[in-house]
Design a protein around this motif. Structure first.
Motif, PDB file in Angstrom:
ATOM      1  N   ALA A  28       0.798  -1.143  -0.112  1.00 37.22           N
ATOM      2  CA  ALA A  28      -0.116  -0.112  -0.045  1.00 37.22           C
ATOM      3  C   ALA A  28       0.828   1.116   0.020  1.00 37.22           C
ATOM      4  CB  ALA A  28      -0.901   0.023   1.308  1.00 37.22           C
ATOM      5  N   TYR A  32      -1.317   2.156  -3.580  1.00 37.80           N
ATOM      6  CA  TYR A  32      -2.524   1.815  -2.700  1.00 37.80           C
ATOM      7  C   TYR A  32      -3.812   1.545  -3.874  1.00 37.80           C
ATOM      8  CZ  TYR A  32      -6.218   2.061   0.468  1.00 37.80           C
ATOM      9  OH  TYR A  32      -7.715   1.827   1.098  1.00 37.80           O
ATOM     10  N   ASN A  33      -4.242   0.163  -3.682  1.00 40.18           N
ATOM     11  CA  ASN A  33      -5.455   0.009  -4.524  1.00 40.18           C
ATOM     12  C   ASN A  33      -5.519   0.251  -5.881  1.00 40.18           C
ATOM     13  OD1 ASN A  33      -6.580  -1.168  -2.166  1.00 40.18           O
ATOM     14  ND2 ASN A  33      -8.356   0.028  -1.998  1.00 40.18           N
ATOM     15  N   GLY A  38       1.150   5.767  -3.558  1.00 36.77           N
ATOM     16  CA  GLY A  38       1.231   5.136  -2.408  1.00 36.77           C
ATOM     17  C   GLY A  38       0.100   5.778  -1.219  1.00 36.77           C
ATOM     18  N   ILE A  39      -0.133   5.149  -0.286  1.00 34.03           N
ATOM     19  CA  ILE A  39      -1.053   5.489   0.722  1.00 34.03           C
ATOM     20  C   ILE A  39      -0.485   6.769   1.532  1.00 34.03           C
ATOM     21  CG2 ILE A  39      -0.413   4.121   2.657  1.00 34.03           C
ATOM     22  CD1 ILE A  39      -3.219   3.497   3.290  1.00 34.03           C
ATOM     23  N   PHE A 290      -1.276   6.692   6.668  1.00 36.25           N
ATOM     24  CA  PHE A 290      -0.533   5.514   6.773  1.00 36.25           C
ATOM     25  C   PHE A 290      -0.601   4.539   8.109  1.00 36.25           C
ATOM     26  CE2 PHE A 290       3.537   2.925   6.744  1.00 36.25           C
ATOM     27  CZ  PHE A 290       3.181   2.023   5.935  1.00 36.25           C
ATOM     28  N   TYR A 293      -3.883   3.295   8.688  1.00 37.49           N
ATOM     29  CA  TYR A 293      -4.230   2.299   7.872  1.00 37.49           C
ATOM     30  C   TYR A 293      -3.701   0.859   8.513  1.00 37.49           C
ATOM     31  CZ  TYR A 293      -3.920  -0.868   3.746  1.00 37.49           C
ATOM     32  OH  TYR A 293      -3.968  -2.072   3.127  1.00 37.49           O
TER      33      TYR A 293
END
Length: 414
Positions: A28, A32-33, A38-39, A290, A293
């Motif tokens: 992530a 991310y997804n 990046g997250i 982050f 998360y």
């Protein structure tokens, strides 16, 4: 070169995290997804960030059975920041309550000034962290407003390692809050249950605040007995960088800045004001999404692992602690467990090796060759400390218990 699987880490914090959570977080952090970012690069004001925060709050509420009349805040500054924040905010809540009781007449300000003379913040000192919390309150509000309810050193030869009998506690009649640290990491002292003298007495309090930085998520909590609970993430919840506060919504509203100044009382920096953080859904300033998360992934793993939620983890935590304590108790001529048996922490198992500092250094050296690391005691007290947080496996606890027995059979100083 050891692999992650070769190491059983018993450090007091930052603590071990589940490998699968870290692997997921590593992906992530880069992408991310499949967003291409990046997250840590996504805006904290984005829908992605809001979803992560809300899911983490919901999962924490589910895991601990937090009622709807409590707010969950993600903050910064660690437990040390909360020593200030709890005092600031709960003194503010006390003033707001007194102001309402006295009404809005012109004479209310003068009556409030008189009432403030009796303002007290109560502290139960059972270790280094509660000692620091009380010292911070004295620094902010003055010693005249801080009441030491009990200090375990006074009945234990000047050392921590016990919890004074509740019958000896000197609680204030109308304290803005009563603070205690549920688990003291340095000396391995943990409250075995919620103190009876602090149990709710109708709507009149007491206002109980607990620091649960090192034992949160490890046992069932009577949430409604507390007005506020706070904890740093880096022991059982996630990575260093966020601090969580669970607080009754009724305690969020604060009096005006003008009134606090008129009363000669300090006001918190906005970043430590619970009401402001709650109104912004923990996004008053740039929050580390982050870190939220990671905490959220830990919570989802716990909820998947334990259908009975925190009670499942509690059974495992107690089992691991018993393994290690039993191994120590089997060799009383070699090991001395630091705290009294009635208050032994399940999270931080503190002990000394009889004989010499050299024997303790040898214990640490031999343990490290077996991948048992992070066992050195706190710098202020020395000795050995095995921090038995949630991510320490049962196999890891068994391996440490086995080594404790092996070291003792060698004479404790080989």
């Amino acid at each position: 070169m050891p692999t992650r699987a070769d190491i059983n880490y018993f450090g007091a914090g930052p603590a071990l995290l589940p490998t699968e959570v870290l692997e997921d977080a590593a992906k992530a952090l880069v992408n991310y997804n499949d967003t291409g970012l990046g997250i840590a690069e996504h805006s904290h004001r984005s829908e992605i960030a809001t979803t992560i925060i809300n899911e983490a709050k919901a999962d924490l509420a589910s895991y601990l059975d937090i009622p709807d009349n409590y707010e969950i805040l993600f903050m910064q500054g660690g437990g040390s920041g909360e020593f200030s924040a709890t005092a600031y905010n709960l003194v503010g809540a006390w003033v707001a309550r007194k102001h309402k009781e006295l009404g809005s007449e012109d004479s209310s300000a003068e009556k409030l000034k008189s009432a403030v003379k009796n303002l007290k913040l109560d502290y139960i000192i059972t270790g280094g962290w509660s000692k620091k919390a009380a010292a911070e309150a004295e620094r902010l509000f003055g010693s005249e407003h801080v009441n030491i309810v009990a200090d375990s050193r006074k009945s234990n030869d000047g050392k921590f390692g016990t919890i004074p009998e509740e019958s000896t506690w000197n609680l204030s009649k109308d304290a803005a809050m009563v603070y205690y640290c549920d688990n003291e990491t340095v000396d391995g002292v943990e409250f075995p249950q919620f103190p009876k003298s602090l149990e709710p007495k109708g709507d009149d309090g007491p206002i109980v605040v607990a620091d649960m930085s090192s034992n949160i998520l490890s046992r069932k909590i009577p949430i409604q007995n507390f007005s506020a609970i706070f904890f740093g993430a880096q022991k059982n919840l996630g990575s260093t960088g966020i601090t969580v506060v669970i607080i009754k919504k009724s305690l969020l509203p604060q009096p005006s800045v003008a009134l606090m100044k008129q009363l000669g009382l300090p006001i918190p920096p906005r970043i430590l004001e619970y009401e402001a953080i709650a109104k912004s859904n923990s996004l008053y300033n740039t929050l580390s999404i982050f870190d939220v998360y990671i905490a959220g992934r830990v919570l989802k793993k716990l909820l998947q692992q334990y259908p009975d939620k925190v009670q499942g983890q509690q059974a495992v935590s107690e089992s691991k602690a018993q393994l290690i304590y039993s191994a120590l108790e089997a060799h009383p001529s070699v090991y001395k467990i630091v705290p009294d048996k009635t208050v032994r922490s399940r999270m931080n198992i503190c002990f000394r090796i009889q004989g010499s500092d050299a024997a303790e250094q040898n214990f640490l050296k031999q343990a490290a060759t077996l991948g048992l690391t992070g066992l050195k005691g706190h710098r202020d007290v020395g000795g050995i400390r095995a921090s038995n947080y949630n991510s320490v496996s049962v196999d890891g606890a068994k391996k440490l218990a086995s080594f404790i027995g092996t070291f003792a059979s060698q004479g404790g100083n080989q």
